[in-house]
Design an enzyme around this catalytic site. Structure first.
Site, PDB file in Angstrom:
ATOM      1  N   ASP A   1       0.839  -1.201   0.000  1.00 37.89           N
ATOM      2  CA  ASP A   1       0.000   0.000   0.000  1.00 37.89           C
ATOM      3  C   ASP A   1       0.880   1.260   0.000  1.00 37.89           C
ATOM      4  OD1 ASP A   1      -2.760   1.108   0.329  1.00 37.89           O
ATOM      5  OD2 ASP A   1      -1.908   1.897   2.189  1.00 37.89           O
TER       6      ASP A   1
ATOM      7  N   GLU B   1      14.503 -15.450   0.373  1.00 33.95           N
ATOM      8  CA  GLU B   1      14.795 -16.537   1.305  1.00 33.95           C
ATOM      9  C   GLU B   1      13.893 -17.742   1.063  1.00 33.95           C
ATOM     10  OE1 GLU B   1      15.924 -13.509   5.033  1.00 33.95           O
ATOM     11  OE2 GLU B   1      14.220 -14.886   5.191  1.00 33.95           O
TER      12      GLU B   1
END
Length: 563
Positions: free
Chosen positions: A215, A265
């Site tokens: 956002d 990751e």
């Protein structure tokens, strides 16, 4: 390399980059489906409609905020980033939802709101209690007021929802809120803020989330060196250099580079898409960098008329921008912040509705002023089928697959959007009209949304647009979307297109690498397709012989691609 290894590598790459060509369906959870009958949509409600989502043919859902919130801004005032609003469910319900969607081949993208928290967030409550000069206040942006007794705000800045961007607290200091009063801005220079959001990204990634929508991604970092500029000085500053004090600063990308390391990751890497309202394609491309978020919304069609020239320019510009960034572009016609496109296209052109207020041009007239409902829906079908034929990802907003118009008839006392109450311009009526709960049945309590009614009033015309009605009608908007999304999966290939000459300024035609063609007639007269009409696999209206009628789109493809 053997053929089998080559195939394996390609499949792995396809999995890692699923987002580049995905059809993503935005769910506004409080208005999608209500399982417990309290009038508010919830996560079990989404699970109850998982088969509907699978039958629609989407690749992913994007969930607007479902976190604990006082709903000062529809859930974008987040009180706890690593939990579920108890009115919407529990973390166990969230896990069940992810499992249900994943079981149907649907990925999950969640909203992250990093510019501000709720004023009910534990950090902000601690800051209020701790007082001036405390470490707790350093996580936010507090300043002393001006004037003899500090009773005036630090600057004359205006919030996006209208009114002052500063709010005074009991001990006399002021805090910055670029949105609602209940949404204090975070201080992204603070290491605890940065570290906490890394924890949040891992928290949801560990629960199986496939990606994140960020956002107001362009507003996190700020240069608040004293003396602070006035509103007029801010407005006069260059927004394309990366040095503006408040908007689209170059240093925000240091944050997203750190986020990218977290995303990587995971296997496959988590994806992200930026909501970044910036000035130029070059500035937007920075958010779509592979070293950052990797993807950025293209909102240009949200402010375009149903006009061939506008569409062609926007498509060409954004494909070129995506190529330069090494990303793919996004296409969107409706979302939770704008008037639904069936209504926009049924109103006079945006340029024709613009009026001057001071130095600003704003749109005049609300969603019922001169609305041509049938014409708007016809144009919406044509624009949607064009959009779904483009290279890149397509973002769909819940209810557009039903052809829903904006709900304009909502009394002031029933409205919830802070933009409406504070005078912000969202077509004059705020954003509640696109957030009304969906109709699932033609009758019953809240048209099947839930047994306890709906948190925003639903109009009588929802009955004809209910899912059960449209499901049974082969010519409905719902079945047009289903067939378009089915064919799109078969036809979507590559990330380029070739424009083809039509001989008319109001007709666009392009060809994809596999021979798939999309033709949109924006005009008022039929367009002759000739022999190509024999290969039309889908159209928004029936062809008239070999002619494409006015305000319509057709897909043309060799039958071997879809047979």
């Amino acid at each position: 390399m053997t053929d089998s290894l080559l195939t394996e590598t390609r499949e792995d790459d396809k999995t890692a980059t699923w987002w580049r060509q995905a059809a993503v369906y935005q769910i506004y959870p409080r208005s999608f489906a209500d399982a417990d009958g309290d009038g508010l949509g919830d996560l079990p409600g989404i699970v109850s409609r998982a088969d509907y989502l699978a039958e629609l043919g989407i690749d992913a859902v994007w969930l607007s905020p479902f976190y604990p919130s006082e709903l000062a801004d529809g859930g974008y005032d987040v009180a706890d980033y690593r939990n579920v609003d108890p009115r919407l469910g529990t973390l166990a319900d969230f896990d069940a939802m992810v499992e249900a969607l994943h079981a149907r081949g649907i990925r999950v993208v969640v909203d992250i709101v990093p510019n501000h928290t709720s004023d009910q967030h534990a950090w902000f409550q601690e800051a209020l209690a701790a007082g001036r000069g405390s470490a707790a206040r350093e996580r936010y942006i507090f300043r002393e007021g001006t004037g003899p007794d500090g009773a005036e705000p630090p600057t004359d800045w205006i919030s996006i929802f209208g009114g002052s961007a500063w709010e005074r607290v009991a001990d006399g200091q002021w805090y910055l809120h670029n949105f609602a009063v209940e949404q204090p801005d975070l201080n992204w220079d603070h290491p605890e803020v940065r570290e906490d959001f890394l924890t949040t990204l891992r928290f949801w990634s560990d629960r199986g989330v496939d990606g994140f929508r960020i956002d107001v991604a362009h507003m996190l970092t700020k240069d608040l060196t004293e003396p602070l500029p006035s509103r007029a000085q801010l407005d006069a500053m260059d927004r394309t250099s990366g040095t503006h004090p408040m908007i689209d600063r170059d240093d925000v990308h240091e944050i997203y580079a750190e986020w990218r390391r977290v995303f990587n990751e995971y296997d496959p890497p988590r994806t992200a898409v930026a909501e970044a309202w910036v000035e130029t394609p070059e500035r937007r491309a920075k958010y779509a960098s592979a070293e950052g978020l990797g993807h950025a919304f293209n909102f240009d069609l949200l402010v375009a008329d149903f006009d061939a020239g506008d569409f062609q320019r926007i498509i060409a510009d954004n494909l070129a921008q995506a190529h330069a960034a090494g990303s793919s572009t996004t296409w969107v016609l409706s979302n939770h912040d704008v008037t639904r496109h069936a209504t926009r296209y049924g109103l006079p052109p945006l340029r024709g509705r613009a009026v001057k207020q001071g130095t600003e041009w704003v749109r005049a007239g609300g969603p019922e002023d001169g609305l041509d409902r049938e014409g708007g829906l016809r144009r919406a079908h044509a624009a949607t089928l064009l959009l779904l034929g483009l290279p890149g990802s397509a973002y769909l907003y819940q209810g557009e697959e039903l052809g829903l118009h904006e709900v304009a008839d909502i009394a002031p006392e029933q409205r919830q959007d802070p933009g409406f109450f504070r005078g912000a311009d969202f077509d004059g009526l705020g954003r509640d009209g696109c957030r009304v709960p969906l109709p699932w049945t033609a009758s019953g309590s809240s048209y099947g949304f839930g047994e306890g009614g709906a948190h925003l009033p639903q109009p009588a015309w929802f009955a004809a647009a209910a899912v059960e009605v449209e499901d049974a009608d082969p010519g409905s908007t719902l079945n047009l979307y289903r067939e378009a999304l089915r064919l799109r999966r078969l036809l979507q290939t590559g990330e380029s297109l070739e424009w083809r000459e039509t001989g008319r300024a109001d007709v666009l035609r392009f060809r994809r690498p596999n021979g798939w063609e999309v033709v949109t007639n924006f005009g008022t007269e039929p367009f002759e397709l000739g022999a190509a009409a024999e290969d039309a696999v889908l159209s928004t209206v029936a062809l008239d012989g070999s002619a494409l009628p006015a305000e319509a789109t057709a897909w043309i493809a060799p039958w071997g691609l879809v047979g």
